[in-house]
Design a protein around this motif. Structure first.
Motif: not given
Length: 314
Positions: A246-251, A286-287, A291-293
């Motif tokens: 982080g920092p970051g963003r979870h989609p 979803m798998q 990218e999803s995390f």
């Protein structure tokens, strides 16, 4: 029956002094607690809404058995809305391993081996001023700058994440016995659960990984806004606590985050801006993927002095 919040997290720590310093630096308020023996040098901390973090020695007789080695979470307490809601759980939980009826609370072990306690909520309502964010076509902050935080002051405990041995059994426990709703899932890998049909994206995330047994992944604390996420992370960096991510963003939940490695076990997370779901929400399948995390994230955090990505030694 209605679970309404995360009330208390009890940790068994290898190094109590370091754990206490971490909790203070993280922005939690130390409180007097007669349930913690001063002779053990344990301590209790609170968020703004009264959720408690209790630190005890690993061999403290008051703690239930650990579900993994080392410093870790030993008992988690969920709050229900009323004594009637607690009564509704007595029959449902009475045949679970480690069941104890304390009268004003119930306790058992979930399928992952974690001690779970349920009691009528003691959390407080919190009213805070949160500065609006300006977006295209929606200018709500006028003649006012966004805040800059010197450190974070967590409002409450928003969610916990566990590594599980048996994902199906753990999901069944929280959905069928405690009434949680599915928000989203990673096929054959994980499930995001929320306490009620209407609420934040998840209060519990159960994750099954190859070659990883039961244990704590992280505990997440809600803060006001993205600026407090950044301010909190920078403050922990200044105090020499290492960033996990982080920092970051979870989609998957839209939340902004900053994870700090914790001497109490796992990581502690500051987060904000999660999705709010209702009965109309349709869970996604979803798998599990990078990218999803994370839509984006900084590895190792931001250096508080340079205000740039923290450089790690080779």
């Amino acid at each position: 029956m209605k679970i309404v919040g995360i009330e208390e997290l009890e940790f068994g720590a290898e190094d109590i002094a370091t754990g206490k310093q971490f909790a203070k630096d993280f922005g939690l308020n130390q409180v007097d607690d007669s349930n913690v023996d001063a002779n053990t040098q344990g301590a209790t901390f609170e968020t703004l809404d009264g959720a408690r973090l209790v630190i005890r020695a690993m061999d403290d007789a008051e703690l239930p058995p650990a579900f993994e080695d080392g410093s870790t979470l030993r008992r988690m307490t969920w709050g229900v809305a009323s004594a009637d809601d607690l009564d509704a759980l007595r029959e449902k939980l009475s045949d679970q391993p480690g069941y104890i009826d304390h009268g004003d609370s119930l306790e058992c072990r979930d399928p992952n081996g974690l001690a779970v306690r349920i009691r009528p909520t003691r959390l407080r309502d919190v009213a805070l001023e949160v500065t609006p964010i300006n977006q295209y076509g929606d200018m709500r902050r006028v003649d006012q700058p966004s805040p800059v935080y010197e450190q974070a002051t967590p409002v409450g405990v928003g969610h916990t994440v566990f590594f599980v041995d048996d994902l199906e059994a753990s999901e069944h426990f929280y959905r069928e016995l405690l009434g949680f709703s599915v928000s989203d899932r990673y096929t054959d890998r994980a499930v995001f659960l929320r306490m009620q049909a209407r609420g934040g994206h998840h209060n519990l995330f159960l994750l099954k990984l190859p070659h990883r047994g039961a244990g704590l992944n992280h505990v997440a604390f809600t803060v006001r806004d993205i600026h407090e996420v950044i301010g909190g992370g920078l403050a922990m960096n200044r105090r020499q606590w290492s960033t996990f991510l982080g920092p970051g963003r979870h989609p998957i939940s839209s939340a902004y985050f900053w994870y700090v490695n914790s001497p109490l076990g796992g990581a502690f997370e500051y987060y904000t801006n999660e999705d709010y779901l209702t009965e109309a929400w349709v869970p996604r399948e979803m798998q599990h993927s990078l990218e999803s995390f994370t839509e984006w994230a900084i590895e190792g955090g931001i250096d508080a002095e340079t205000r740039r990505q923290k450089k790690t030694s080779a």
